[in-house]
Design a protein around this motif. Structure first.
Motif, short mmCIF file in Angstrom:
data_model
loop_
_atom_site.label_atom_id
_atom_site.label_comp_id
_atom_site.label_asym_id
_atom_site.label_seq_id
_atom_site.Cartn_x
_atom_site.Cartn_y
_atom_site.Cartn_z
N SER A 1 0.83 -1.21 0.00
CA SER A 1 0.00 0.00 0.00
C SER A 1 0.86 1.26 0.00
CB SER A 1 -0.94 0.01 1.21
OG SER A 1 -0.22 0.24 2.40
N ALA A 2 0.20 2.39 -0.10
CA ALA A 2 0.89 3.68 -0.15
C ALA A 2 1.06 4.31 1.23
CB ALA A 2 0.12 4.64 -1.06
N VAL A 3 0.64 3.60 2.28
CA VAL A 3 0.77 4.12 3.65
C VAL A 3 1.41 3.06 4.54
CG1 VAL A 3 -1.21 5.66 3.44
CG2 VAL A 3 -1.53 3.36 4.31
N SER A 4 1.96 3.49 5.65
CA SER A 4 2.55 2.58 6.63
C SER A 4 1.44 1.72 7.26
CB SER A 4 3.26 3.38 7.72
OG SER A 4 3.82 2.52 8.67
N VAL A 5 1.75 0.46 7.53
CA VAL A 5 0.80 -0.45 8.17
C VAL A 5 1.45 -0.98 9.44
CG1 VAL A 5 -0.35 -2.69 7.95
CG2 VAL A 5 -0.31 -1.12 6.02
N THR A 6 0.70 -1.00 10.53
CA THR A 6 1.21 -1.54 11.78
C THR A 6 0.70 -2.96 11.97
OG1 THR A 6 1.28 0.66 12.78
CG2 THR A 6 1.31 -1.22 14.29
N VAL A 7 1.64 -3.87 12.18
CA VAL A 7 1.32 -5.28 12.45
C VAL A 7 1.48 -5.47 13.96
CG1 VAL A 7 1.97 -7.67 12.01
CG2 VAL A 7 2.22 -5.95 10.19
N THR A 8 0.41 -5.94 14.61
CA THR A 8 0.44 -6.14 16.06
C THR A 8 0.29 -7.63 16.37
OG1 THR A 8 -0.54 -3.96 16.41
CG2 THR A 8 -0.62 -5.50 18.26
N ILE A 9 1.20 -8.13 17.21
CA ILE A 9 1.15 -9.52 17.64
C ILE A 9 0.87 -9.52 19.14
CG2 ILE A 9 2.34 -11.73 17.73
CD1 ILE A 9 4.10 -10.76 15.44
N ALA A 10 -0.22 -10.18 19.51
CA ALA A 10 -0.61 -10.23 20.92
C ALA A 10 0.42 -11.01 21.74
CB ALA A 10 -1.98 -10.87 21.06
N THR A 11 0.72 -10.49 22.91
CA THR A 11 1.62 -11.16 23.85
C THR A 11 0.79 -11.50 25.09
OG1 THR A 11 3.39 -9.74 23.02
CG2 THR A 11 3.85 -10.99 25.01
N PRO A 12 0.30 -12.76 25.18
CA PRO A 12 -0.66 -13.10 26.23
C PRO A 12 -0.07 -13.31 27.63
CG PRO A 12 -0.23 -15.00 24.85
CD PRO A 12 0.53 -13.85 24.24
N GLY A 13 1.23 -13.37 27.76
CA GLY A 13 1.83 -13.70 29.06
C GLY A 13 1.93 -12.54 30.03
N THR A 14 2.42 -12.88 31.23
CA THR A 14 2.67 -11.88 32.26
C THR A 14 4.04 -12.16 32.90
OG1 THR A 14 1.61 -13.19 33.99
CG2 THR A 14 0.21 -11.60 32.83
N VAL A 15 4.59 -11.14 33.51
CA VAL A 15 5.83 -11.25 34.27
C VAL A 15 5.55 -10.62 35.63
CG1 VAL A 15 8.24 -10.55 34.46
CG2 VAL A 15 7.30 -11.18 32.23
N SER A 16 5.69 -11.41 36.68
CA SER A 16 5.40 -10.95 38.04
C SER A 16 4.01 -10.32 38.14
CB SER A 16 6.47 -9.95 38.49
OG SER A 16 7.74 -10.54 38.51
#
Length: 112
Positions: free
Chosen positions: A46-61
């Motif tokens: 495409s002619a514009v920037s695209v953001t790819v988001t990957i879910a991170t389901p974990g937790t730390v403390s």
């Protein structure tokens, strides 16, 4: 979400046309297998920037780990690692896109 199929790229030859096997990014997002040596190929046509988001389901403390967001510039490609930290309840990564028009994707793994 659509389940993306993994392509294997042999380390010995390094030959696989991942771009030719890429499919259109799904409006509702996609899922992909995770693990060592696995990546998501993204082609932003495409002619514009695209953001790819990957879910991170974990937790730390007890604190949530922030989702990973990668901006892919217009007309560019990206290779995003699909590490185990992205493994969701289904055993796959949940991936969404800020736009999908002319965006193609394909998970692949480097294997012997």
């Amino acid at each position: 979400m659509a389940d993306l199929t993994l392509t294997t790229v042999p380390i010995a030859t390094g030959i696989a046309d991942v771009a030719a096997q890429a499919t259109a990014a799904a409006v509702g997002g996609d899922t992909a297998p995770v693990g060592p040596g696995r990546f998501l190929y993204v082609n932003n046509g495409s002619a514009v920037s695209v953001t790819v988001t990957i879910a991170t389901p974990g937790t730390v403390s007890g604190l949530a780990i922030a989702d990973t967001a990668v901006a892919v510039a217009a007309g560019k490609h990206a290779f995003i690692p699909l590490a185990n930290v992205f493994r969701g309840a289904t055993g796959r990564a949940a991936i969404t896109y800020s736009a999908v028009t002319t965006v193609t994707v394909r998970p692949f793994e480097l294997a012997s």
